[in-house]
Design a protein around this motif. Structure first.
Motif, PDB file in Angstrom:
ATOM      1  N   PRO A 163     -27.000  19.958  92.295  1.00 60.98           N
ATOM      2  CA  PRO A 163     -26.368  21.050  92.929  1.00 60.98           C
ATOM      3  C   PRO A 163     -27.310  21.462  94.272  1.00 60.98           C
ATOM      4  N   ASP A 164     -28.423  21.024  94.350  1.00 61.76           N
ATOM      5  CA  ASP A 164     -29.125  21.364  95.361  1.00 61.76           C
ATOM      6  C   ASP A 164     -29.009  20.443  96.559  1.00 61.76           C
ATOM      7  N   ALA A 165     -28.392  19.311  96.424  1.00 62.65           N
ATOM      8  CA  ALA A 165     -27.891  18.371  97.378  1.00 62.65           C
ATOM      9  C   ALA A 165     -26.355  18.652  97.950  1.00 62.65           C
ATOM     10  N   GLY A 166     -25.658  19.670  97.328  1.00 61.75           N
ATOM     11  CA  GLY A 166     -24.362  19.926  97.790  1.00 61.75           C
ATOM     12  C   GLY A 166     -23.372  19.110  96.693  1.00 61.75           C
ATOM     13  N   GLY A 167     -23.823  18.857  95.386  1.00 68.23           N
ATOM     14  CA  GLY A 167     -22.972  18.001  94.742  1.00 68.23           C
ATOM     15  C   GLY A 167     -21.747  19.055  93.840  1.00 68.23           C
ATOM     16  N   GLY A 168     -20.940  18.345  93.044  1.00 65.36           N
ATOM     17  CA  GLY A 168     -20.180  19.101  92.587  1.00 65.36           C
ATOM     18  C   GLY A 168     -18.625  18.439  92.930  1.00 65.36           C
ATOM     19  N   ALA A 169     -17.724  18.730  92.153  1.00 68.87           N
ATOM     20  CA  ALA A 169     -16.353  18.598  92.563  1.00 68.87           C
ATOM     21  C   ALA A 169     -15.708  19.419  93.858  1.00 68.87           C
ATOM     22  N   LEU A 170     -15.765  20.515  94.065  1.00 65.74           N
ATOM     23  CA  LEU A 170     -15.498  21.196  94.990  1.00 65.74           C
ATOM     24  C   LEU A 170     -15.952  20.594  96.394  1.00 65.74           C
TER      25      LEU A 170
ATOM     26  N   ARG B 218      -6.073  33.477 102.355  1.00 59.24           N
ATOM     27  CA  ARG B 218      -6.807  33.847 101.295  1.00 59.24           C
ATOM     28  C   ARG B 218      -6.923  32.969 100.120  1.00 59.24           C
ATOM     29  N   VAL B 219      -7.950  32.812  99.212  1.00 60.10           N
ATOM     30  CA  VAL B 219      -8.131  31.975  98.290  1.00 60.10           C
ATOM     31  C   VAL B 219      -8.620  32.400  96.858  1.00 60.10           C
ATOM     32  N   ILE B 220      -8.167  32.051  95.813  1.00 64.49           N
ATOM     33  CA  ILE B 220      -8.714  32.412  94.334  1.00 64.49           C
ATOM     34  C   ILE B 220      -9.187  31.106  93.745  1.00 64.49           C
ATOM     35  N   THR B 221     -10.107  31.086  93.121  1.00 66.46           N
ATOM     36  CA  THR B 221     -10.778  30.063  92.435  1.00 66.46           C
ATOM     37  C   THR B 221     -11.552  29.952  91.074  1.00 66.46           C
ATOM     38  N   LEU B 222     -11.090  28.985  90.266  1.00 69.82           N
ATOM     39  CA  LEU B 222     -11.720  29.097  89.034  1.00 69.82           C
ATOM     40  C   LEU B 222     -12.519  27.619  88.838  1.00 69.82           C
TER      41      LEU B 222
ATOM     42  N   MET C 239     -15.349  24.765 106.563  1.00 71.76           N
ATOM     43  CA  MET C 239     -16.686  25.250 105.535  1.00 71.76           C
ATOM     44  C   MET C 239     -16.291  26.822 105.249  1.00 71.76           C
ATOM     45  N   ARG C 240     -15.734  27.264 106.285  1.00 72.35           N
ATOM     46  CA  ARG C 240     -15.396  28.815 106.055  1.00 72.35           C
ATOM     47  C   ARG C 240     -14.316  28.964 104.877  1.00 72.35           C
ATOM     48  N   ILE C 241     -13.651  28.080 104.651  1.00 72.57           N
ATOM     49  CA  ILE C 241     -12.610  28.084 103.485  1.00 72.57           C
ATOM     50  C   ILE C 241     -13.201  27.695 102.302  1.00 72.57           C
ATOM     51  N   LEU C 242     -14.292  26.829 102.307  1.00 73.36           N
ATOM     52  CA  LEU C 242     -15.041  26.442 101.088  1.00 73.36           C
ATOM     53  C   LEU C 242     -16.133  27.612 100.846  1.00 73.36           C
ATOM     54  N   ASP C 243     -16.540  28.208 101.532  1.00 72.27           N
ATOM     55  CA  ASP C 243     -17.223  29.377 101.566  1.00 72.27           C
ATOM     56  C   ASP C 243     -16.335  30.500 100.527  1.00 72.27           C
ATOM     57  N   ALA C 244     -15.257  30.553 101.175  1.00 69.57           N
ATOM     58  CA  ALA C 244     -14.406  31.547 100.400  1.00 69.57           C
ATOM     59  C   ALA C 244     -14.166  31.028  98.803  1.00 69.57           C
ATOM     60  N   MET C 245     -13.893  29.901  98.847  1.00 64.48           N
ATOM     61  CA  MET C 245     -13.550  29.469  97.408  1.00 64.48           C
ATOM     62  C   MET C 245     -14.899  29.575  96.430  1.00 64.48           C
ATOM     63  N   VAL C 246     -16.073  29.438  96.923  1.00 67.42           N
ATOM     64  CA  VAL C 246     -16.956  29.760  96.194  1.00 67.42           C
ATOM     65  C   VAL C 246     -17.388  30.925  95.956  1.00 67.42           C
TER      66      VAL C 246
END
Length: 332
Positions: A166-173, A194-198, A314-321
């Motif tokens: 996670p510190d290196a930006g890992g993960g599926a998203l 807009r987005v909604i995420t699980l 990145m703004r979209i990814l930020d919103a998902m997080v």
């Protein structure tokens, strides 16, 4: 046109197995050098791939005056620092996705965006199957496109793998979910509102091992996706219109130098044989991406996707997080 001279930062797998062979098979690119923090690793990769120069540090590669473009496939947390360093050294940069860890971090590249060309490396945007899919959407052949459904997965439980840190930006998203938002922006030719995420997180690694999301593109247009780092390998994109649906068979890891297929079906029969098949000619999306960027560097065409495009991703990814934390819709 004189071939553009490339330098590659690190011996990352995506580089040595996919991107470098693609560039070497392209029309307008020449891979001049590769660098690693370990000189022996750099030399071994150079020998294997037939690259003329090997450097034992990234700084040494950036000091090579003959290198015009730097390809940055470093871990996600090193994308911005080394892209910024390369740009300050006067090099154009093709940077792997995701561009950064946050939109604010990505915005640091605005400092150099008017001095060199910088592009996020979403190679799918140059593949004939994606261009044809967008052409079919634009033509109205599918009717009014209402929904896009996407699935992308692989299985990786290697604790040492960068995708599980996670510190290196890992993960599926971050690793593969970013393709979903690019697919929506590319095919809808619009931006999500807009987005909604699980998310489900691995209890050992702390990274998201499965992420699902719904993206609202307005005007009744939806994109839903699931990405996973711990399910069987699979990928598919469905584009659903009021008249027909389109399916991209291998949308992201399209085989290099092999034909690809699109399927179009009007839904009147559930049998597979009722669908129309379009065979696209063999193509290497990494070579096409390299040639497209080389033409930008030579001033022949405008940069199609620059720093501002990457910041928006990145703004979209930020919103998902943020949505995965709050459990609510988040506006982009």
């Amino acid at each position: 046109m004189q071939k553009v001279q490339w330098g590659v930062l690190s011996t990352a797998k995506i580089g040595v197995q996919k991107v470098i062979p693609g560039l070497q098979g392209s029309q307008w690119c020449e891979v001049r050098a590769i660098a690693s923090r370990n000189a022996a690793s750099a030399q071994a990769a150079a020998d294997k791939l037939g690259i003329a120069h090997a450097y034992g540090s990234y700084e040494a590669l950036l000091e090579d005056p003959a290198i015009e473009v730097v390809y940055n496939p470093l871990p996600n947390d090193l994308h911005v620092p080394w892209t910024l360093a390369a740009a300050r050294a006067g090099k154009h940069v093709l940077c792997e996705k995701p561009f950064a860890l946050t939109a604010n971090e990505a915005a640091q590249l605005r400092e150099v965006a008017d001095k060199v060309h910088i592009m996020e490396a979403f190679m799918v945007r140059f593949h004939p199957q994606w261009l044809r899919a967008r052409e079919l959407v634009r033509s109205g052949a599918l009717g009014e496109v209402r929904a896009i459904q996407l699935f992308f997965s692989y299985f990786n439980r290697d604790a040492a793998n960068i995708r599980n840190r996670p510190d290196a930006g890992g993960g599926a998203l971050y690793d593969i979910g970013c393709y979903a938002l690019v697919a929506g922006r590319f095919l809808f030719e619009a931006e999500p509102l807009r987005v909604i995420t699980l998310q489900d997180h691995d209890p050992q690694f702390g990274t998201d091992r499965t992420t699902s999301a719904l993206m609202d593109f307005g005007q009744g247009r939806h994109l839903t996706f699931t990405v996973s780092t711990q399910t069987c390998p699979y990928q598919r994109v469905q584009v659903i219109g009021t008249q027909q649906r389109l399916e991209i068979e291998i949308p992201f890891n399209a085989p290099q130098a092999e034909e690809t297929r699109l399927w179009v079906h009007d839904g009147k029969s559930l049998r597979d044989g009722a669908q129309q098949v379009e065979n696209l000619p063999a193509a290497d999306q990494y070579a096409l991406q390299g040639d497209a960027f080389a033409q930008v560097v030579r001033g022949l065409v405008a940069l199609p996707y620059g720093v501002e495009d990457a910041i928006l991703n990145m703004r979209i990814l930020d919103a998902m997080v943020a949505s995965s934390t709050s459990g609510a819709w988040v506006r982009v």
